[in-house]
Scaffold this active site. Structure first.
Site, short mmCIF file in Angstrom:
data_model
loop_
_atom_site.label_atom_id
_atom_site.label_comp_id
_atom_site.label_asym_id
_atom_site.label_seq_id
_atom_site.Cartn_x
_atom_site.Cartn_y
_atom_site.Cartn_z
CG HIS A 144 2.63 -12.44 12.47
ND1 HIS A 144 1.97 -12.85 13.61
CD2 HIS A 144 2.90 -13.56 11.75
CE1 HIS A 144 1.86 -14.16 13.57
NE2 HIS A 144 2.41 -14.62 12.47
CG ASP A 201 5.19 -16.59 4.65
OD1 ASP A 201 5.55 -17.77 4.56
OD2 ASP A 201 4.12 -16.24 5.17
N1 CMC Z 1 1.67 -4.01 3.79
C1 CMC Z 1 1.11 -2.80 4.00
N2 CMC Z 1 0.29 -2.52 5.03
C2 CMC Z 1 0.03 -3.51 5.89
C3 CMC Z 1 0.57 -4.81 5.74
C4 CMC Z 1 1.41 -5.04 4.64
N3 CMC Z 1 1.96 -6.25 4.44
N4 CMC Z 1 0.13 -5.60 6.74
C5 CMC Z 1 -0.67 -4.84 7.49
N5 CMC Z 1 -0.74 -3.57 6.99
C6 CMC Z 1 -1.44 -2.42 7.57
C7 CMC Z 1 -2.95 -2.54 7.33
O1 CMC Z 1 -3.31 -1.90 6.13
C8 CMC Z 1 -3.50 -1.85 8.56
O2 CMC Z 1 -3.34 -0.45 8.39
P1 CMC Z 1 -4.43 0.56 9.01
O3 CMC Z 1 -4.36 0.38 10.49
O4 CMC Z 1 -4.00 1.90 8.54
O5 CMC Z 1 -5.77 0.14 8.44
C9 CMC Z 1 -2.53 -2.26 9.67
O6 CMC Z 1 -1.28 -2.51 8.99
C10 CMC Z 1 -2.95 -3.52 10.42
O7 CMC Z 1 -3.16 -4.54 9.48
P2 CMC Z 1 -4.28 -5.65 9.61
O8 CMC Z 1 -4.67 -6.09 8.24
O9 CMC Z 1 -5.37 -5.20 10.52
O10 CMC Z 1 -3.48 -6.81 10.34
P3 CMC Z 1 -3.95 -8.30 10.51
O11 CMC Z 1 -3.43 -8.76 11.79
O12 CMC Z 1 -5.41 -8.45 10.27
O13 CMC Z 1 -3.23 -9.06 9.28
C11 CMC Z 1 -1.52 -10.07 8.00
C12 CMC Z 1 -2.02 -9.71 9.40
C13 CMC Z 1 -0.31 -10.97 8.13
C14 CMC Z 1 -2.62 -10.82 7.25
C15 CMC Z 1 -1.15 -8.76 7.24
O14 CMC Z 1 -0.10 -8.12 7.90
C16 CMC Z 1 -0.81 -9.01 5.77
O15 CMC Z 1 -1.70 -9.04 4.92
N6 CMC Z 1 0.52 -9.22 5.45
C17 CMC Z 1 0.91 -9.54 4.09
C18 CMC Z 1 0.69 -11.04 3.83
C19 CMC Z 1 1.69 -11.87 4.59
O16 CMC Z 1 2.88 -11.64 4.58
N7 CMC Z 1 1.18 -12.97 5.24
C20 CMC Z 1 2.00 -13.92 5.98
C21 CMC Z 1 1.74 -13.88 7.45
S1 CMC Z 1 2.98 -14.69 8.47
C22 CMC Z 1 2.92 -16.36 8.13
C23 CMC Z 1 1.58 -17.00 8.19
O17 CMC Z 1 0.85 -16.93 9.18
O18 CMC Z 1 1.22 -17.61 7.18
#
Ligand code: CMC
Length: 428
Positions: free
Chosen positions: A307, A364
């Site tokens: 998140h 989720d």
């Molecule tokens: N699985 C594996 N690695 C992950 C995941 C995941 N679900 N989420 C983040 N990471 C890693 C990412 O690869 C990055 O690693 P590094 O620093 O080595 O490059 C690090 O964690 C930070 O991730 P980010 O993409 O910079 O984080 P963000 O804040 O931009 O994205 C997120 C947040 C929710 C989009 C992301 O965690 C994600 O894609 N999660 C899976 C989809 C999901 O469950 N979404 C629902 C979010 S909660 C409800 C809502 O708002 O709808």
């Protein structure tokens, strides 16, 4: 004297205001920076950028805290009804009995769809994505209520539009499901409360009324409450960006539905179930999926994990997880996907990759398992999120209008070609 920040750049110093929120959230206000210095700031994804001062929802991501208008989510989840929470989020205070009953009456009044509007459902091809139907139909509703297109945040006009949207979204969602399975539409029943009425419209059959179950209704109400608002997430920011052009409530919210659809946002609840199903049917060990999620050479992510704001447990995920147990017990059922989800969570809690990046289950992760138990079909999960998020979108739309915020218009740093002469086609 209030605190100031100093920015030193290009041989000059600029003094910037520091503002502090009611929960001590600190902010450097750069509103005048470009005019005074010529510099803009860069923050793709807006991870460090505030777009507004808001009184609606407080999230403390480091400590896993979520409050609506000051009320902790744990208290609300147990004690409130979804309709009370709609009123709280939109109007700022918990409604008294009189206000609540007036609000409920307005929802009942607006639940039926205009008969011409009903006919539009037939125009969607079989298998149309329910989120596409929802956003299209929400815009379409406005064509039947031209009087509310000019409504801004004050008075009766706004109250009516808000109630209309909160109620119609539920009917549209249920009708789109009924159409998709080729079953007759069920008219809303004004004597049922919000969740019960939705379940009736989804599942009643001509000679077999949906059998009400208070445990299931309470679980659905809890699901909606937990999704009701979450400050400046992608869809709410979209609603605000559209609203900032002074677009009407319907079109602003239809845009929010589209933003919610994506798999990184509301679409993740579908992604979680598909991932758990895949683990179940493939027969591969969970470690295989963890390895894929950790492998930077592919885009695979564990759905329902991580998140932008929470760097600790998402409190909504814990509440949902507990509710899954209650519902499965009530139905005297087991769900093999729950066992897989629990094992997956346990493994991530011991894995350095997830620990070091603070990746925990988000809202989720368990919500789909709860919706499965309630009997909601998979392709409706993100629609369910949209029904829940409606009061948050409306509250944010209203707040933006009340604050008379400027049109959303970010800057960019141009990195394309510098000026060059046009070459006529015959010379290219
Ligand atoms: N699985 C594996 N690695 C992950 C995941 C995941 N679900 N989420 C983040 N990471 C890693 C990412 O690869 C990055 O690693 P590094 O620093 O080595 O490059 C690090 O964690 C930070 O991730 P980010 O993409 O910079 O984080 P963000 O804040 O931009 O994205 C997120 C947040 C929710 C989009 C992301 O965690 C994600 O894609 N999660 C899976 C989809 C999901 O469950 N979404 C629902 C979010 S909660 C409800 C809502 O708002 O709808």
């Amino acid at each position: 004297m209030s605190e100031k920040a100093t920015l030193s750049v290009g041989g000059k110093e600029y003094e910037l205001d520091v503002t502090v929120g009611s929960e001590n959230e600190k902010c450097i206000d750069i509103q005048k920076l470009r005019a005074e210095s010529g510099y803009i700031t860069m923050d793709p994804g807006f991870g460090n950028t505030g777009s507004c001062y808001s009184d609606i929802t407080y999230v403390d991501g480091a400590n896993g805290i979520l409050r609506y208008r000051g009320y902790p989510i744990e208290d609300i989840a147990e004690k409130a009804s979804f309709v009370e929470i709609c009123s709280l989020l939109i109007y700022g205070e918990l409604p008294n009995a009189e206000i609540l009953s007036k609000f409920r009456r307005a929802l009942a009044e607006h639940a039926p769809l205009h008969t011409s509007l009903e006919k539009h459902f037939a125009g969607f091809p079989q298998g149309s994505p329910p989120m596409a139907i929802l956003s299209a139909m929400l815009n379409l509703v406005s064509c039947f209520h031209p009087d509310v297109l000019e409504v801004y945040s004050e008075g009766h006009g706004f109250d009516r539009t808000a109630a209309l949207l909160l109620s119609k979204v539920r009917t549209i969602a249920a009708y789109s499901y009924r159409m998709s399975i080729g079953r007759p539409l069920n008219q809303p029943n004004p004597n049922l409360d919000y969740s019960a009425n939705f379940l009736h419209m989804m599942f009643s059959e001509p000679y077999r009324e949906y059998e009400a179950n208070p445990v299931i209704e309470k679980a659905l109400s809890l699901f909606l409450i937990l999704h009701a608002d979450h400050e400046q997430n992608c869809s709410t920011s979209t609603v605000r960006a559209v609203a900032s052009s002074r677009a009407n409530l319907f079109s602003s919210i239809a845009s929010g539905v589209c933003a919610l659809w994506g798999p990184l946002h509301g679409g993740a609840n579908v992604g979680v179930i598909k991932m758990l199903e895949d683990i179940k049917t493939s027969g591969r060990p969970i470690d295989h999926y963890l390895d894929m999620a950790k492998d930077k050479s592919n885009d695979y992510r564990l759905m329902g994990f991580g998140h932008r704001v929470y760097k600790n447990f998402d409190p909504r995920s814990r509440i949902l997880r507990n509710k899954v147990d209650v519902v499965l017990k009530e139905l005297n059922r087991k769900d093999p996907l729950l066992d897989i989800a629990l094992e997956l969570e346990e493994k991530t809690l011991k894995d350095d990759y997830f620990i070091s990046r603070n990746l925990y289950p988000n809202v989720d992760f368990y919500s789909g398992i709860l919706l499965r138990a309630i009997g909601i079909p998979l392709d409706m999960y993100t629609v369910m999120f949209a029904i829940g998020r409606m009061p948050g979108w409306i509250a944010n739309w209203r707040e933006l209008h009340d604050q008379r915020l400027r049109i959303a218009r970010p800057r960019q740093v141009y990195t394309g070609a510098t000026e060059r002469s046009f070459i006529p086609l015959e010379e290219r």
